[in-house]
Structure formats: structure tokens, C-alpha cells
Design a protein around this motif. Structure first.
Motif, PDB file in Angstrom:
ATOM      1  N   MET A  89       0.892  -1.217   0.056  1.00 11.95           N
ATOM      2  CA  MET A  89       0.246  -0.046  -0.088  1.00 11.95           C
ATOM      3  C   MET A  89       0.873   1.331   0.014  1.00 11.95           C
ATOM      4  O   MET A  89       0.564   2.236  -0.469  1.00 11.95           O
ATOM      5  CB  MET A  89      -0.982   0.191   1.179  1.00 11.95           C
ATOM      6  CG  MET A  89      -2.208  -0.772   0.886  1.00 11.95           C
ATOM      7  SD  MET A  89      -3.306  -0.629   2.346  1.00 11.95           S
ATOM      8  CE  MET A  89      -4.006   1.213   1.831  1.00 11.95           C
ATOM      9  N   SER A  93       0.685   3.846  -2.939  1.00 12.97           N
ATOM     10  CA  SER A  93       0.140   5.151  -2.781  1.00 12.97           C
ATOM     11  C   SER A  93       1.091   6.392  -3.291  1.00 12.97           C
ATOM     12  O   SER A  93       0.670   7.485  -3.796  1.00 12.97           O
ATOM     13  CB  SER A  93      -0.025   5.395  -1.139  1.00 12.97           C
ATOM     14  OG  SER A  93       1.015   5.277  -0.465  1.00 12.97           O
ATOM     15  N   GLY A 149      -3.214   0.835  -2.814  1.00 13.16           N
ATOM     16  CA  GLY A 149      -2.450   1.931  -2.617  1.00 13.16           C
ATOM     17  C   GLY A 149      -2.483   2.879  -3.663  1.00 13.16           C
ATOM     18  O   GLY A 149      -2.454   4.311  -3.551  1.00 13.16           O
ATOM     19  N   SER A 189      -0.188   2.684   5.963  1.00 17.84           N
ATOM     20  CA  SER A 189      -0.542   3.453   4.936  1.00 17.84           C
ATOM     21  C   SER A 189      -0.668   4.927   5.077  1.00 17.84           C
ATOM     22  O   SER A 189      -0.694   5.700   4.337  1.00 17.84           O
ATOM     23  CB  SER A 189      -1.816   3.015   4.196  1.00 17.84           C
ATOM     24  OG  SER A 189      -2.826   2.874   5.014  1.00 17.84           O
TER      25      SER A 189
END
Length: 251
Positions: A89, A93, A149, A189
């Protein structure tokens, strides 16, 4: 700082922290609009969208951090699950945030709505859970975390609520196991967003401190309550939160 703002931040922090622990998500889809709306309802000075976003990132970071300490002590906690999916993730991201500039707002919102609708539908699929965590395939966990993500990074919002239906349906985990581990994954995250918002100056310390206090005190309480709440109740709460996220983007 205005006393009404202090009260508003404490109330939002308490609610957000409790929800984070109860169902294992950061709670940004509730906290962000609450920060924008509640102060004005109390007659206190309002926050800009940028500041609300920064304060939300701080609430998510500290509430999931607090809940993570409690979650790590539970028998359902799986370091392998957390590190693989959480790591995927974080990478996703960052990649998603870099891609975000390539798309317009309408396209981004459309993608997020589609993903949220899929997550909502998954919540209604009945799957018999298994407890053999050793069956997890690290590569699959990383890839799933990466995809979530990327979506989160593109839309600039937390994707923790997507984790829950994915773990329930794709990996067939019991709800208690999902909640215990998803809050730790949500913490991992949230690190990047919190640091970036802090550096950008969008987190006023005098406001954030009361938001954080409420969150850190009630996230462990929510986690404890969540372990005693029937699965159907937790699933219902997650479903409602996902629906709220969709409504916010549509309207």
C-alpha cells in the motif's frame, strides 16, 4: 484557540478514534467532513479544506497508531499480513500520487466511486472464513496492497475501508482477524500522508493536539468493543461508511 474549537476537535477525535478501533479503518471519510462542518454548527471559526485535510491525516495517523499497539497484543495479529499488504500500500500510494497529476478531477472521482462500489458489493458476499494464515501468498498480498495504494494515492484519500472487504472475501478471513490487522495496515499507509501534510504546514498543532488526544484515548476502546460486537454489526458499519464516501463524491 477558541474553546468551541477545542470542544469540536475533542468530540471529533473521540468519535474518529472509536470508529477506527471498532472497525479497523482510519475514519477519514467521516472525520474530514466533520472537521469542515462541526465547528460552524457550534458557532466556532471554520477550517479550510486544506487544513481539514491536514488535521484528518493527523487524526488517522495517531488513532491507528494507538489502535495498533492494542492490536499487536491480540492473537489474531499477523505480522506477515500487515507487512506485506501494508508495504504494498505504501509503495502503491506513492506511485498513485505521482500519477494523480495525469488525470482530471472527474476521472479520479469516477475511479474512486467504482472502487468504493465494488468494496460495498463485496461486503454483501457471504464467504466461509478460514483461519489458516499460512495459506497467504506474500506476492498476492503485496500486489493487492499495491493496487489499493495506487487508487488511494490517485484520489488523495485513505483506502483502508477497501482493505476490509478484500480481506473478508479474497482471503476469507474472520471479521475479528480483519479488524485487528486492518487498523495496523491503515497506520502504515497513513504515515506518508501525515508527514507530507505536516511539512506543507497544513496541520495546526494547537488544533491537532485535541483531535489527537481524543483519538488516541478512544481507538483502543473501540478495538476492545469491536472484539465483542457481532460480525454483522461491524460489517454494517463498514458498509455505511463506504456508502457515505460514495455519496460525498457523487454530490
Amino acid at each position: 484557540m477558541d474553546m468551541l474549537n477545542i470542544i469540536a476537535m475533542l468530540l471529533i477525535g473521540v468519535f474518529g478514534g472509536f470508529i477506527s478501533g471498532l472497525v479497523g479503518i482510519g475514519g477519514a471519510i467521516i472525520i474530514y467532513p466533520a472537521i469542515l462542518l462541526l465547528p460552524s454548527l457550534l458557532g466556532a471559526p471554520v477550517y479550510s479544506a486544506y487544513i481539514a485535510s491536514g488535521l484528518t491525516s493527523s487524526q488517522v495517523f495517531f488513532s491507528t497508531l494507538s489502535g495498533s499497539f492494542k492490536a499487536r497484543k491480540k492473537a489474531e495479529f499477523s505480522p506477515k499480513l500487515v507487512m506485506n499488504m501494508g508495504g504494498g500500500m505504501v509503495i502503491g500510494s506513492i506511485f498513485g500520487a505521482m500519477l494523480a497529476n495525469l488525470f482530471n478531477a472527474t476521472f479520479i472521482n469516477t475511479i474512486y466511486i467504482i472502487i468504493a462500489l465494488v468494496a460495498l458489493l463485496l461486503m454483501f458476499i457471504k464467504v466461509k472464513s478460514v483461519s489458516q494464515e499460512v495459506r497467504f501468498k506474500p506476492v498476492l498480498l503485496i500486489l493487492v496492497g499495491f493496487v489499493i495504494g495506487v487508487v488511494s494515492g490517485i484520489v488523495g484519500a485513505g483506502g483502508a475501508f477497501i482493505i476490509i472487504p478484500v480481506l473478508l472475501v479474497l482471503f476469507k478471513l474472520p471479521m475479528n482477524t480483519v479488524v485487528t490487522n486492518s487498523i495496523v495496515i491503515a497506520f502504515i499507509s497513513s504515515i506518508g500522508a501525515f508527514i507530507i501534510k505536516f511539512i506543507q504546514g497544513y496541520i495546526p498543532i494547537e488544533s491537532a493536539i485535541f483531535l489527537i488526544i481524543g483519538s488516541m484515548l478512544f481507538a483502543p476502546i473501540g478495538l476492545k468493543v469491536g472484539s465483542r460486537v457481532p460480525d454483522i454489526v461491524q460489517k454494517s458499519i463498514v458498509s455505511i461508511l463506504i456508502a457515505i464516501a460514495i455519496i460525498q463524491l457523487v454530490f
